[in-house]
Design an enzyme around this catalytic site. Structure first.
Site, PDB file in Angstrom:
ATOM      1  N   GLY A  12      47.889  43.066  36.158  1.00  0.00           N
ATOM      2  CA  GLY A  12      49.348  43.160  36.450  1.00  0.00           C
ATOM      3  C   GLY A  12      49.849  44.485  36.502  1.00  0.00           C
ATOM      4  O   GLY A  12      51.156  44.559  36.420  1.00  0.00           O
ATOM      5  N   ASN A  14      50.556  45.702  39.456  1.00  0.00           N
ATOM      6  CA  ASN A  14      51.406  45.547  40.411  1.00  0.00           C
ATOM      7  C   ASN A  14      52.589  44.792  40.082  1.00  0.00           C
ATOM      8  O   ASN A  14      53.884  45.179  40.506  1.00  0.00           O
ATOM      9  CB  ASN A  14      50.983  44.564  41.703  1.00  0.00           C
ATOM     10  CG  ASN A  14      50.104  45.319  42.725  1.00  0.00           C
ATOM     11  OD1 ASN A  14      50.595  46.104  43.573  1.00  0.00           O
ATOM     12  ND2 ASN A  14      48.632  45.259  42.811  1.00  0.00           N
ATOM     13  N   MET A  87      45.011  34.413  41.007  1.00  0.00           N
ATOM     14  CA  MET A  87      43.835  33.996  41.406  1.00  0.00           C
ATOM     15  C   MET A  87      43.578  32.699  41.745  1.00  0.00           C
ATOM     16  O   MET A  87      42.522  32.032  41.584  1.00  0.00           O
ATOM     17  CB  MET A  87      42.755  34.399  40.341  1.00  0.00           C
ATOM     18  CG  MET A  87      42.736  35.750  40.242  1.00  0.00           C
ATOM     19  SD  MET A  87      42.531  36.788  41.572  1.00  0.00           S
ATOM     20  CE  MET A  87      40.683  36.778  41.895  1.00  0.00           C
ATOM     21  N   HIS A 106      46.811  41.697  49.732  1.00  0.00           N
ATOM     22  CA  HIS A 106      45.748  41.813  49.611  1.00  0.00           C
ATOM     23  C   HIS A 106      44.982  43.063  49.932  1.00  0.00           C
ATOM     24  O   HIS A 106      45.513  43.967  50.521  1.00  0.00           O
ATOM     25  CB  HIS A 106      45.259  41.003  50.581  1.00  0.00           C
ATOM     26  CG  HIS A 106      43.884  40.837  51.017  1.00  0.00           C
ATOM     27  ND1 HIS A 106      42.893  39.673  50.094  1.00  0.00           N
ATOM     28  CD2 HIS A 106      42.581  41.413  51.554  1.00  0.00           C
ATOM     29  CE1 HIS A 106      41.718  39.882  50.263  1.00  0.00           C
ATOM     30  NE2 HIS A 106      41.208  40.809  51.228  1.00  0.00           N
TER      31      HIS A 106
END
Ligand code: GRF
Length: 188
Positions: A12, A14, A87, A106
């Site tokens: 987490g 980001n 995910m 990504h």
């Protein structure tokens, strides 16, 4: 202000940067987590963002699971879904409902090194450059229209850990900026 939902499954980092660097351009209304033990939950508690843990195993199908999510998103009037280390593959059900309103980050310079281990694959592939990519989510994994990319040169003396640090630094710097830009367009 554009209302955002972040989907995450793990650390987490980001998510936290997205919340802390919103600069009043967007608002993270809710965090959706699919893992009970994800560290991102601790971060949400610390920075005061509402979160919902939804266990996919409690639903008979992916569509039922996503319908549950959709209900929450509707209640919160969510305008943009931001995947940040989520995910799980988003199915066409949610993609159709949020057409061009789901984005992902990504950790490679797509189309190079898609999949789960973008950083490691680039490192072990001994390429000179890798990077980060922010893209729309469509039915093709890591294959949606690219919004933003940034290259990173892999120096010959870098370890995998050093490369990871650089990739994450770029992610943290650019993901909030791109979300802010998209939010501005959504408001227009
Ligand atoms: C990031 O490297 C992102 O590119 C990938 O998953 C990682 C999530 O890291 N999709 P964090 O959970 O935000 O720390």
């Amino acid at each position: 202000m554009v209302k955002i939902a972040v989907f995450a499954s793990g650390n987490g980092s980001n998510f936290e940067k997205i919340v802390l660097n919103s600069q009043n351009k967007y608002r993270v209304e809710i965090l959706i987590v699919d893992r009970e033990d994800a560290y991102v939950i601790e971060r949400a508690k610390k920075i005061g963002i509402e979160y919902v843990y939804i266990n996919p195993k409690e639903y008979i199908s992916k569509e039922e699971y996503e319908k549950k999510i959709e209900k929450i998103l509707q209640e919160k009037n969510i305008q943009l879904i931001v995947l940040a280390g989520y995910m799980r593959i988003v199915s066409s059900y949610l993609i159709k409902k949020f057409n061009k309103k789901i984005i992902n980050i990504h950790p490679s310079y797509l189309p190079e090194f898609p999949g789960k281990n973008g950083i490691r694959d680039a490192y072990e592939g001994k390429v000179k450059y890798t990077g980060i990519t922010i893209h729309y989510v469509n039915e093709k994994i890591d294959g949606g229209e690219i919004i933003f990319q940034k290259k990173i040169e892999i120096k010959s003396d870098w370890t995998l850990e050093i490369l990871e640090t650089h990739v994450h630094k770029f992610e943290h710097e650019y993901y909030p900026k791109i979300i802010a830009e998209l939010s501005k367009k959504i408001m227009e």
